[in-house]
Design a protein around this motif. Structure first.
Motif, PDB file in Angstrom:
ATOM      1  N   HIS A  57      18.530  72.891  14.598  1.00  0.00           N
ATOM      2  CA  HIS A  57      17.145  71.732  14.991  1.00  0.00           C
ATOM      3  C   HIS A  57      15.885  71.747  15.918  1.00  0.00           C
ATOM      4  O   HIS A  57      14.697  71.213  16.250  1.00  0.00           O
ATOM      5  N   ASN A  58      15.320  72.900  14.805  1.00  0.00           N
ATOM      6  CA  ASN A  58      14.333  73.764  15.747  1.00  0.00           C
ATOM      7  C   ASN A  58      13.801  73.563  14.122  1.00  0.00           C
ATOM      8  O   ASN A  58      14.189  74.347  12.359  1.00  0.00           O
ATOM      9  N   PRO A  59      12.695  72.874  14.118  1.00  0.00           N
ATOM     10  CA  PRO A  59      12.137  72.714  12.673  1.00  0.00           C
ATOM     11  C   PRO A  59      11.009  74.044  12.147  1.00  0.00           C
ATOM     12  O   PRO A  59      11.074  74.169  10.636  1.00  0.00           O
ATOM     13  N   VAL A  60      10.913  74.819  12.393  1.00  0.00           N
ATOM     14  CA  VAL A  60      10.660  75.955  12.466  1.00  0.00           C
ATOM     15  C   VAL A  60      11.219  76.946  11.785  1.00  0.00           C
ATOM     16  O   VAL A  60      11.115  77.588  10.583  1.00  0.00           O
ATOM     17  N   LEU A  61      12.619  76.970  12.681  1.00  0.00           N
ATOM     18  CA  LEU A  61      13.155  77.984  12.090  1.00  0.00           C
ATOM     19  C   LEU A  61      14.256  77.555  10.510  1.00  0.00           C
ATOM     20  O   LEU A  61      14.720  78.236   9.425  1.00  0.00           O
ATOM     21  N   LYS A  62      14.591  75.589  10.394  1.00  0.00           N
ATOM     22  CA  LYS A  62      15.092  75.408   9.779  1.00  0.00           C
ATOM     23  C   LYS A  62      13.821  75.353   8.346  1.00  0.00           C
ATOM     24  O   LYS A  62      14.262  76.163   7.041  1.00  0.00           O
ATOM     25  N   GLN A  63      12.566  75.300   8.243  1.00  0.00           N
ATOM     26  CA  GLN A  63      11.621  76.009   7.121  1.00  0.00           C
ATOM     27  C   GLN A  63      11.512  77.097   6.883  1.00  0.00           C
ATOM     28  O   GLN A  63      11.260  77.181   5.815  1.00  0.00           O
ATOM     29  N   HIS A  64      11.760  78.493   7.426  1.00  0.00           N
ATOM     30  CA  HIS A  64      12.099  79.581   7.670  1.00  0.00           C
ATOM     31  C   HIS A  64      12.655  80.015   6.616  1.00  0.00           C
ATOM     32  O   HIS A  64      13.201  79.967   5.970  1.00  0.00           O
ATOM     33  N   ARG A  65      14.466  79.149   6.641  1.00  0.00           N
ATOM     34  CA  ARG A  65      15.864  79.062   6.179  1.00  0.00           C
ATOM     35  C   ARG A  65      15.866  78.887   4.968  1.00  0.00           C
ATOM     36  O   ARG A  65      16.058  79.005   3.398  1.00  0.00           O
ATOM     37  N   LYS A  66      15.273  77.925   4.728  1.00  0.00           N
ATOM     38  CA  LYS A  66      14.646  76.845   3.916  1.00  0.00           C
ATOM     39  C   LYS A  66      13.542  77.977   2.829  1.00  0.00           C
ATOM     40  O   LYS A  66      14.155  78.423   1.289  1.00  0.00           O
ATOM     41  N   PHE A  67      12.990  77.897   3.549  1.00  0.00           N
ATOM     42  CA  PHE A  67      11.645  79.031   2.292  1.00  0.00           C
ATOM     43  C   PHE A  67      12.369  80.303   1.846  1.00  0.00           C
ATOM     44  O   PHE A  67      12.618  81.286   0.901  1.00  0.00           O
ATOM     45  N   ILE A  68      12.867  81.025   2.376  1.00  0.00           N
ATOM     46  CA  ILE A  68      13.804  82.502   2.582  1.00  0.00           C
ATOM     47  C   ILE A  68      14.567  82.053   1.205  1.00  0.00           C
ATOM     48  O   ILE A  68      15.095  83.122   0.285  1.00  0.00           O
ATOM     49  N   LYS A  69      15.175  80.446   1.786  1.00  0.00           N
ATOM     50  CA  LYS A  69      16.100  80.050   0.376  1.00  0.00           C
ATOM     51  C   LYS A  69      16.212  80.550  -1.017  1.00  0.00           C
ATOM     52  O   LYS A  69      16.699  80.599  -2.106  1.00  0.00           O
ATOM     53  N   GLN A  70      14.315  79.578  -0.683  1.00  0.00           N
ATOM     54  CA  GLN A  70      13.828  79.700  -2.488  1.00  0.00           C
ATOM     55  C   GLN A  70      13.782  80.375  -2.678  1.00  0.00           C
ATOM     56  O   GLN A  70      13.717  80.946  -4.120  1.00  0.00           O
ATOM     57  N   VAL A  71      13.442  81.606  -2.162  1.00  0.00           N
ATOM     58  CA  VAL A  71      12.242  83.343  -2.634  1.00  0.00           C
ATOM     59  C   VAL A  71      13.630  83.678  -2.903  1.00  0.00           C
ATOM     60  O   VAL A  71      13.768  84.715  -4.052  1.00  0.00           O
ATOM     61  N   SER A  72      14.660  83.863  -2.494  1.00  0.00           N
ATOM     62  CA  SER A  72      16.138  85.213  -2.092  1.00  0.00           C
ATOM     63  C   SER A  72      16.699  84.379  -3.502  1.00  0.00           C
ATOM     64  O   SER A  72      17.709  85.519  -4.054  1.00  0.00           O
ATOM     65  N   GLY A  73      17.238  83.342  -3.023  1.00  0.00           N
ATOM     66  CA  GLY A  73      17.929  82.820  -4.924  1.00  0.00           C
ATOM     67  C   GLY A  73      17.394  82.751  -5.760  1.00  0.00           C
ATOM     68  O   GLY A  73      18.351  84.486  -6.824  1.00  0.00           O
ATOM     69  N   PRO A  74      16.519  83.394  -6.531  1.00  0.00           N
ATOM     70  CA  PRO A  74      15.550  83.342  -7.947  1.00  0.00           C
ATOM     71  C   PRO A  74      15.698  84.984  -7.971  1.00  0.00           C
ATOM     72  O   PRO A  74      15.705  85.398  -8.978  1.00  0.00           O
ATOM     73  N   SER A  75      15.125  85.446  -6.914  1.00  0.00           N
ATOM     74  CA  SER A  75      15.103  87.182  -6.794  1.00  0.00           C
ATOM     75  C   SER A  75      16.661  87.943  -6.741  1.00  0.00           C
ATOM     76  O   SER A  75      16.604  89.043  -7.737  1.00  0.00           O
ATOM     77  N   VAL A  76      16.887  87.940  -6.050  1.00  0.00           N
ATOM     78  CA  VAL A  76      19.394  87.577  -6.485  1.00  0.00           C
ATOM     79  C   VAL A  76      19.189  87.882  -8.386  1.00  0.00           C
ATOM     80  O   VAL A  76      19.124  88.853  -8.957  1.00  0.00           O
ATOM     81  N   ALA A  77      18.961  86.473  -8.408  1.00  0.00           N
ATOM     82  CA  ALA A  77      19.454  86.515 -10.487  1.00  0.00           C
ATOM     83  C   ALA A  77      18.362  87.820 -11.058  1.00  0.00           C
ATOM     84  O   ALA A  77      18.800  87.989 -11.947  1.00  0.00           O
ATOM     85  N   LEU A  78      17.421  87.135 -10.550  1.00  0.00           N
ATOM     86  CA  LEU A  78      16.425  88.368 -11.509  1.00  0.00           C
ATOM     87  C   LEU A  78      16.456  89.971 -11.004  1.00  0.00           C
ATOM     88  O   LEU A  78      16.470  90.713 -12.477  1.00  0.00           O
ATOM     89  N   TYR A  79      16.604  90.073  -9.939  1.00  0.00           N
ATOM     90  CA  TYR A  79      17.468  91.335 -10.063  1.00  0.00           C
ATOM     91  C   TYR A  79      18.648  92.566 -10.781  1.00  0.00           C
ATOM     92  O   TYR A  79      19.180  93.054 -10.721  1.00  0.00           O
ATOM     93  N   LYS A  80      19.709  90.882 -10.861  1.00  0.00           N
ATOM     94  CA  LYS A  80      20.630  91.468 -11.241  1.00  0.00           C
ATOM     95  C   LYS A  80      20.408  91.787 -12.886  1.00  0.00           C
ATOM     96  O   LYS A  80      20.833  92.794 -13.253  1.00  0.00           O
ATOM     97  N   LYS A  81      19.759  90.837 -13.593  1.00  0.00           N
ATOM     98  CA  LYS A  81      19.361  91.163 -14.630  1.00  0.00           C
ATOM     99  C   LYS A  81      18.736  92.356 -14.974  1.00  0.00           C
ATOM    100  O   LYS A  81      18.509  92.550 -15.917  1.00  0.00           O
ATOM    101  N   ASN A  82      17.512  93.020 -14.492  1.00  0.00           N
ATOM    102  CA  ASN A  82      16.336  93.802 -14.604  1.00  0.00           C
ATOM    103  C   ASN A  82      16.482  95.330 -13.538  1.00  0.00           C
ATOM    104  O   ASN A  82      15.163  96.023 -14.209  1.00  0.00           O
ATOM    105  N   LYS A  83      16.758  94.645 -12.628  1.00  0.00           N
ATOM    106  CA  LYS A  83      16.757  95.937 -11.471  1.00  0.00           C
ATOM    107  C   LYS A  83      15.655  96.553 -11.158  1.00  0.00           C
ATOM    108  O   LYS A  83      15.688  98.088 -11.377  1.00  0.00           O
ATOM    109  N   GLN A  84      15.405  95.895 -10.995  1.00  0.00           N
ATOM    110  CA  GLN A  84      13.754  96.078 -10.953  1.00  0.00           C
ATOM    111  C   GLN A  84      12.671  96.098  -9.764  1.00  0.00           C
ATOM    112  O   GLN A  84      12.620  96.984  -8.765  1.00  0.00           O
ATOM    113  N   VAL A  85      13.094  94.906  -9.210  1.00  0.00           N
ATOM    114  CA  VAL A  85      12.255  94.802  -7.256  1.00  0.00           C
ATOM    115  C   VAL A  85      13.358  94.312  -6.479  1.00  0.00           C
ATOM    116  O   VAL A  85      13.917  92.495  -7.042  1.00  0.00           O
TER     117      VAL A  85
END
Length: 214
Positions: A57-85
């Motif tokens: 119920h902490n709005p700051v922590l909820k926003q942080h988790r949401k942002f991490i999910k937004q960035v990490s999801g595509p990043s995981v998929a991209l690393y699987k593809k190109n093994k770069q970053v």
């Protein structure tokens, strides 16, 4: 030789009350110990429940988790593809450079990494802090403007690989963080330390494991 149980003058064994006392005392001690253990477990569970409730119920922590999910999801998929970053590096950079997605550069240009220049002719100008000759100064710079976060992450991965990392298949976020600083991705002398701290504080290395092992 036979062992003879001592008795009192009435013929009763003097050990019976002692044995009974030991049994009663041991039973009481065991019950009390069990009670204290259960009390401790219940207290720890209560603390965990309260912490989980506060985090949920902490709005700051909820926003942080949401942002991490937004960035990490595509990043995981991209690393699987190109093994770069590594996803942890991508996510940590986005957190640091965009202040958890709150920067104007991110909200107006989908650029959470502070990458300068233009993207397909699109750019936006903002003030930026730089370290020049050991001194921190503010100056206006031109930054890439992206149509969406996915495009920004893909362009960021390509730029880091070609200009700063020069090596694919790396599995250590510490190695990548140090290479970025060594090859002057940022002018901040503590940039690598800051990236590593963000990764370890928010346990971002789990996204690297997901990308590497699957």
């Amino acid at each position: 030789m036979k062992f003879k149980i001592k008795t009192n003058e009435n013929g009763n064994s003097i050990w019976y009350p002692i044995i009974a006392f030991v049994i009663v005392f041991g039973t009481v001690g065991l019950l009390y110990g069990t009670y204290k253990i259960r009390q401790h477990i219940n207290q720890q569970n209560l603390i965990k429940s309260e912490k989980a409730y506060q985090e949920a119920h902490n709005p700051v922590l909820k926003q942080h988790r949401k942002f991490i999910k937004q960035v990490s999801g595509p990043s995981v998929a991209l690393y699987k593809k190109n093994k770069q970053v590594l996803p942890s590096i991508v996510t940590a950079q986005a957190i640091l450079e965009s202040d958890w997605g709150k920067s104007k550069l991110y909200t107006n240009a989908y650029n959470p990494f502070g990458i300068k220049g233009t993207y397909e002719g699109e750019s936006i100008s903002y003030d930026t802090g730089e370290y020049i000759n050991g001194k921190h100064i503010t100056q206006v710079a031109q930054f890439r403007k992206y149509p969406d976060l996915q495009t920004a992450i893909e362009d960021h991965s390509e730029a880091l690989y070609e200009k700063f990392l020069h090596k694919s298949g790396m599995t250590s976020y510490k190695e990548q963080a140090k290479l970025l600083q060594k090859n002057t991705y940022a002018t901040d002398p503590d940039y690598a330390k800051k990236l590593i701290k963000v990764i370890e504080t928010h346990k971002l290395a789990k996204y690297d494991k997901e990308a590497i092992n699957n």
